[in-house]
Write a protein that holds these residues in place. Structure first.
Motif, mmCIF file in Angstrom:
data_model
loop_
_atom_site.group_PDB
_atom_site.id
_atom_site.type_symbol
_atom_site.label_atom_id
_atom_site.label_comp_id
_atom_site.label_asym_id
_atom_site.label_seq_id
_atom_site.Cartn_x
_atom_site.Cartn_y
_atom_site.Cartn_z
ATOM 1 N N ASP A 154 0.834 -1.203 0.000
ATOM 2 C CA ASP A 154 0.000 0.000 0.000
ATOM 3 C C ASP A 154 0.868 1.253 0.000
ATOM 4 O O ASP A 154 1.527 1.560 1.000
ATOM 5 C CB ASP A 154 -0.910 -0.017 1.227
ATOM 6 N N ALA A 155 0.869 1.964 -1.120
ATOM 7 C CA ALA A 155 1.587 3.235 -1.202
ATOM 8 C C ALA A 155 0.739 4.320 -0.554
ATOM 9 O O ALA A 155 -0.340 4.665 -1.036
ATOM 10 C CB ALA A 155 1.873 3.584 -2.668
ATOM 11 N N PHE A 200 8.544 3.531 -4.109
ATOM 12 C CA PHE A 200 9.045 2.465 -3.233
ATOM 13 C C PHE A 200 8.133 1.239 -3.312
ATOM 14 O O PHE A 200 8.602 0.105 -3.342
ATOM 15 C CB PHE A 200 9.132 2.979 -1.799
ATOM 16 N N ALA A 201 6.824 1.450 -3.353
ATOM 17 C CA ALA A 201 5.878 0.334 -3.422
ATOM 18 C C ALA A 201 6.099 -0.484 -4.684
ATOM 19 O O ALA A 201 6.058 -1.723 -4.659
ATOM 20 C CB ALA A 201 4.444 0.853 -3.364
ATOM 21 N N LYS A 202 6.332 0.188 -5.794
ATOM 22 C CA LYS A 202 6.574 -0.527 -7.058
ATOM 23 C C LYS A 202 7.870 -1.328 -6.992
ATOM 24 O O LYS A 202 7.945 -2.457 -7.502
ATOM 25 C CB LYS A 202 6.607 0.464 -8.215
ATOM 26 N N ALA A 203 8.897 -0.760 -6.352
ATOM 27 C CA ALA A 203 10.164 -1.481 -6.216
ATOM 28 C C ALA A 203 9.988 -2.728 -5.351
ATOM 29 O O ALA A 203 10.507 -3.802 -5.672
ATOM 30 C CB ALA A 203 11.227 -0.557 -5.615
ATOM 31 N N LEU A 220 -0.592 -4.320 -5.530
ATOM 32 C CA LEU A 220 -0.507 -2.891 -5.237
ATOM 33 C C LEU A 220 -1.912 -2.332 -5.044
ATOM 34 O O LEU A 220 -2.763 -2.454 -5.932
ATOM 35 C CB LEU A 220 0.189 -2.149 -6.368
ATOM 36 N N THR A 221 -2.161 -1.701 -3.898
ATOM 37 C CA THR A 221 -3.475 -1.084 -3.706
ATOM 38 C C THR A 221 -3.668 0.079 -4.672
ATOM 39 O O THR A 221 -4.797 0.364 -5.081
ATOM 40 C CB THR A 221 -3.659 -0.591 -2.266
ATOM 41 N N SER A 275 1.853 -1.041 4.575
ATOM 42 C CA SER A 275 1.527 0.328 4.207
ATOM 43 C C SER A 275 2.780 1.186 4.342
ATOM 44 O O SER A 275 3.416 1.206 5.400
ATOM 45 C CB SER A 275 0.417 0.872 5.111
ATOM 46 N N LEU A 276 3.143 1.880 3.266
ATOM 47 C CA LEU A 276 4.414 2.600 3.195
ATOM 48 C C LEU A 276 4.201 4.110 3.294
ATOM 49 O O LEU A 276 3.341 4.665 2.598
ATOM 50 C CB LEU A 276 5.120 2.255 1.885
ATOM 51 N N HIS A 277 4.999 4.751 4.132
ATOM 52 C CA HIS A 277 4.852 6.191 4.366
ATOM 53 C C HIS A 277 6.220 6.846 4.568
ATOM 54 O O HIS A 277 7.222 6.165 4.787
ATOM 55 C CB HIS A 277 3.972 6.441 5.594
ATOM 56 N N ALA A 278 6.227 8.172 4.481
ATOM 57 C CA ALA A 278 7.433 8.967 4.759
ATOM 58 C C ALA A 278 6.953 10.316 5.270
ATOM 59 O O ALA A 278 6.787 11.268 4.509
ATOM 60 C CB ALA A 278 8.295 9.117 3.514
#
Length: 408
Positions: A185-186, A211-214, A229-230, A256-259
């Motif tokens: 989850d991007a 990053f999610a695609k990688a 991929l959501t 779930s990916l965050h920055a």
């Protein structure tokens, strides 16, 4: 349709009884009179809750209703057919919301009634059943967003003559036997840009998608693992939609990916979060509060929580899932140790809405903080992204192997 009230129900019953008396006088046969004017069921209460990913409708009846469900296209509608029914609840109790933009109900003829739910998007019922209650029976309808293809399949396969309750569930996506599915989850997307880099002004939504695609590419290269991929473009998804998409994909894990950004620019490093009603610290609490505002920032109402089944089995499922989530978090931290910068107490927890799937182990990974110049440089560096995505995939593979070894 949709305007029946208690007084209308009484008038209808009076008319039916008068007709029955006339038929008795004319025929002298009570049985004939009852067959010509069947007593309607009384639907005396209704309620609806949910969002544009999942919506629950509950209608209370005095007696057990028989019903059937059908799907109609152009526009997408769910049609619920009932025996003769007097709708004795207020119109606003079943006003359109969540997945539905219009709800109508009323009498079709002397022996039947109908509820028509017009959807905002393709939809499917994941639950349609009658349950006993303390005061009678309740019809429970759980609706969930669907793909256009899944909705078309529902329309094609049904038969208006033979369709029965419980024969409607078409999965949107199903994993192959033995396949381990990871929902990646991007965070953020579309109108919700997320945080912004302190120096380059790069939006968080671009970093998380890259990053999610990688991560997905590396996962798909592993035998027996499939990444889902959501979102794979700059699309806005509500928090509930992200969870629902993962469940529809039959995901075994949710990442779930965050920055994010912090007011303290000197804080840097990765953090792994798991779900808890009580936050581990003030920073985790504040971060969860900001992430949970994504829907509101995009103009999505948070007035109604998505429907959940509140029972002992659900509670046990949540507890077991939480234990697996913690195991996953520890695997990620073990992979990162000595390879990727981590903040102090790198495993934290708080009430993140996006981690609330009751049956999917879930973690939220803060890759770093865009409020820190050094972290921002790393987050934009392709080499660093490849390195970290590889470490993350290694942790997922270890978790998968452990789950398989333990019979999970």
């Amino acid at each position: 349709m949709g305007r029946s009230v208690w007084s209308a129900c009484l008038r209808e019953r009076i008319v039916q009884k008068a007709a029955a008396v006339l038929l008795v006088l004319a025929s002298g046969q009570l049985g004939f009179a009852e067959a010509a004017a069947p007593k309607p069921l009384l639907a005396y209460a209704a309620r609806i809750a949910g969002d544009e990913a999942r919506t629950r409708i509950v209608i209370d009846f005095e007696e057990k209703p028989e019903f059937s469900v059908h799907y109609v296209a152009a526009p997408e509608r769910v049609v619920v057919d009932l025996p003769a029914t007097a709708f004795g609840f207020k119109q606003e109790d079943l006003s359109a919301r969540g997945l539905f933009k219009d709800i109508r109900y009323g009498t079709m003829d002397e022996s039947s009634a109908r509820i028509v739910l017009t959807a905002k998007r393709p939809v499917q019922l994941t639950l349609a059943e009658v349950q006993e209650s303390d005061s009678g029976y309740r019809l429970v309808l759980d609706a969930e967003m669907a793909t256009a293809e899944a909705f078309e399949a529902l329309v094609r396969k049904q038969s208006w003559e033979t369709d029965q309750e419980g024969d409607r569930d078409t999965p949107i996506a199903s994993a192959d036997d033995g396949e381990f599915v990871v929902a990646v989850d991007a965070g953020h997307g579309g109108i919700d840009a997320g945080a912004t880099g302190v120096e380059t002004k790069t939006p968080e939504k671009e970093i998380t998608l890259s990053f999610a695609k990688a991560v997905a590419d590396r996962l798909n290269a592993k035998p027996g693992i499939r990444a889902y991929l959501t979102r794979d473009d700059d699309t806005f998804l509500t928090l509930s939609e992200r969870v629902t998409l993962a469940r529809q994909a039959k995901a075994d894990l949710f990442l779930s990916l965050h920055a994010d950004t912090l007011s303290q620019r000197d804080i840097r490093g990765a953090t792994v979060y798991t779900l808890s009603d009580r936050a581990s610290d003030r920073m985790a609490e504040n971060l969860a509060a900001r992430e949970n505002l994504s829907d509101e920032l995009a103009g999505v109402s948070l007035k109604d929580e998505p429907p959940e089944v509140a029972d002992i089995l659900m509670d046990l499922t949540r507890r077991e899932t939480q234990a697996f989530s913690i195991t996953l978090a520890q695997n990620v931290l073990d992979s990162f140790e000595g390879q990727v910068g981590l903040i102090n107490n790198a495993h934290r927890y708080a009430g993140f809405q996006v981690l609330r799937a009751p049956d999917i182990p879930s973690v939220l990974l803060e890759l770093g903080f865009l409020s820190n110049p050094e972290d921002e440089k790393l987050l934009l560096d392709q080499g660093w992204r490849e390195k970290v995505s590889g470490l993350l995939v290694d942790s997922v593979e270890r978790y998968k192997n452990l789950a398989v070894a333990n019979g999970g």
